[in-house]
Motif scaffolding. Sequence first.
Motif, mmCIF file in Angstrom:
data_model
loop_
_atom_site.group_PDB
_atom_site.id
_atom_site.type_symbol
_atom_site.label_atom_id
_atom_site.label_comp_id
_atom_site.label_asym_id
_atom_site.label_seq_id
_atom_site.Cartn_x
_atom_site.Cartn_y
_atom_site.Cartn_z
ATOM 1 N N CYS A 76 -3.145 -5.731 -3.878
ATOM 2 C CA CYS A 76 -1.709 -5.527 -3.716
ATOM 3 C C CYS A 76 -1.020 -6.848 -4.061
ATOM 4 O O CYS A 76 -0.484 -7.517 -3.190
ATOM 5 C CB CYS A 76 -1.428 -5.099 -2.274
ATOM 6 N N PRO A 77 -1.058 -7.258 -5.321
ATOM 7 C CA PRO A 77 -0.620 -8.610 -5.688
ATOM 8 C C PRO A 77 0.896 -8.799 -5.592
ATOM 9 O O PRO A 77 1.653 -7.814 -5.534
ATOM 10 C CB PRO A 77 -1.093 -8.735 -7.133
ATOM 11 N N VAL A 124 7.771 -12.356 -3.965
ATOM 12 C CA VAL A 124 8.244 -13.344 -4.942
ATOM 13 C C VAL A 124 7.251 -14.482 -5.141
ATOM 14 O O VAL A 124 7.555 -15.459 -5.831
ATOM 15 C CB VAL A 124 9.618 -13.901 -4.532
ATOM 16 N N GLY A 125 6.072 -14.354 -4.561
ATOM 17 C CA GLY A 125 5.062 -15.385 -4.720
ATOM 18 C C GLY A 125 5.218 -16.499 -3.688
ATOM 19 O O GLY A 125 6.179 -16.543 -2.916
ATOM 20 N N PHE A 126 4.254 -17.393 -3.700
ATOM 21 C CA PHE A 126 4.226 -18.490 -2.738
ATOM 22 C C PHE A 126 5.028 -19.685 -3.260
ATOM 23 O O PHE A 126 5.114 -19.926 -4.452
ATOM 24 C CB PHE A 126 2.777 -18.901 -2.468
ATOM 25 N N SER A 127 5.622 -20.423 -2.326
ATOM 26 C CA SER A 127 6.379 -21.645 -2.640
ATOM 27 C C SER A 127 7.578 -21.370 -3.544
ATOM 28 O O SER A 127 7.844 -22.110 -4.488
ATOM 29 C CB SER A 127 5.462 -22.710 -3.267
ATOM 30 N N VAL A 142 1.174 -16.946 -7.593
ATOM 31 C CA VAL A 142 0.274 -15.884 -7.129
ATOM 32 C C VAL A 142 -1.024 -16.454 -6.566
ATOM 33 O O VAL A 142 -1.954 -15.703 -6.258
ATOM 34 C CB VAL A 142 -0.066 -14.884 -8.264
ATOM 35 N N HIS A 143 -1.085 -17.764 -6.401
ATOM 36 C CA HIS A 143 -2.302 -18.410 -5.922
ATOM 37 C C HIS A 143 -2.075 -19.111 -4.593
ATOM 38 O O HIS A 143 -0.955 -19.507 -4.256
ATOM 39 C CB HIS A 143 -2.810 -19.445 -6.942
#
Length: 461
Positions: free
Chosen positions: A426-427, A62-65, A40-41
């Motif tokens: 909007c995480p 699904v988040g980064f990476s 999430v970063h």
Amino acid sequence: MNELSNSVAHGDITTILHPYTDARVHEQKGPIVIDRGEGVHVVDQTGKKYLEAMAGLWSVAVGFSQDRLVKAAAKQMEKLPYYHTFASKSHEPSVRLAEKLVEMTPENLTRVFYTSSGSEANDTVIKLVWYYNNALGRPQKKKFLARNKAYHGITIASGSLTGLPGNHKDFDLPAIPVVHLTTPHFYRFGAEGETEADFCARLLKEAEDTILAEGPETIAAFIGEPVMGAGGVMVPPEGYWPGIEALCKKYDILLVSDEVINGFGRTGARWGCEKMGFTPDILVTSKQLTSSYMPLAALVFSEAIYDVVADHTHKLGGFGHGYTATGHPVACAVGLENLAIIEEQDLMGNAARMGERLQAGLKKLESHPLVGEVRGTGLIAAVELVADKATKKPFDPVGKVGGAAFAFGHEEGIIFRNLGDSIAVCPPLIVTEADVDEIVRLMGVIIDRAEAWAKENGFLG
């Protein structure tokens, strides 16, 4: 900045015209150069880490990476890096993803058309609806109903559906026949002494009066985001969407659900239309479809529309519309894997659970003297900052305090969007309780800083 960062920043300033950016201010300040993402970063090239509370642009479910998406793309690149879907050509990823979308969307939606972005998708909606009505011998039935503060894209046609002045000014938009109705946001647009039920009834009357004034025979479709996103995260009053659906059925108007932001669990339900209790004729999805790892969007539409269109393609000898990347195999492969992750990890369920925590946490900020309203549903929310809490008076000019809050967010290590003076979050759907609590904590810190800044700069007495 290190040497590479300075080089990238300098090149950026001299070569790129940025979307939604004051180019002259950008020349003075330069960009924040994002280097990598982790869950999430995201991390910039100086090594500063940010909680990405906007999921990029409302989109990285699904988040980064996420390594599975990287591998899915690489595998498809090795097998078939590109092929088109023109002239009866196809490939496995596009077929499988279309079948998956039909499985996941409301039962009446059975056919799929791919584009590369939500803007292109809504542009295609316009052309598809016009084509459909021409096929039915209804050449006058071409107007669209949309709403003020709606966001439906940025092409000439989809940008015309958008109801935000900044997207129209000096672009000569709207450029197609569209009527914008009142924003369904009770806090800001409800009349004095009006209940929320009264407000809803007034909006539905406005919609029907507009249909009758324009002529039902001229209105082709009503398009709307179930929960409005870029206009300020507005949740419509109860009964609004079922009422709009009833009007569309009464006057033979197609109903389009723009789920580019709302889809795949963002609102706490699988689709925003399901959350709001209506069934569209056309559903548009993008963003979280691939978590924006690859550009991809899709229209999913009814068999009734397909039959008319298909018959007309036979009459004309083809469907004269499509893009080089329509149904791109790598994008579709990434989309399939992304949806598999969403289902396997119950990210739509997580969005509902974490959404309750987010909404409850942010709601506590309504006691702050600078906060007029906290609104949202699921994992999408906004906090509106006002000059006077009792009268709901906005800041003058709108956007300066929100812009200051936006800058404070970067300093505090969180990225959100200021939509005027509303702070939107909007995480990613993978957020944990700890992530949500940190978003709420940082929002409190930033609002305190925004209040102090507003006082120092004459925005508050």
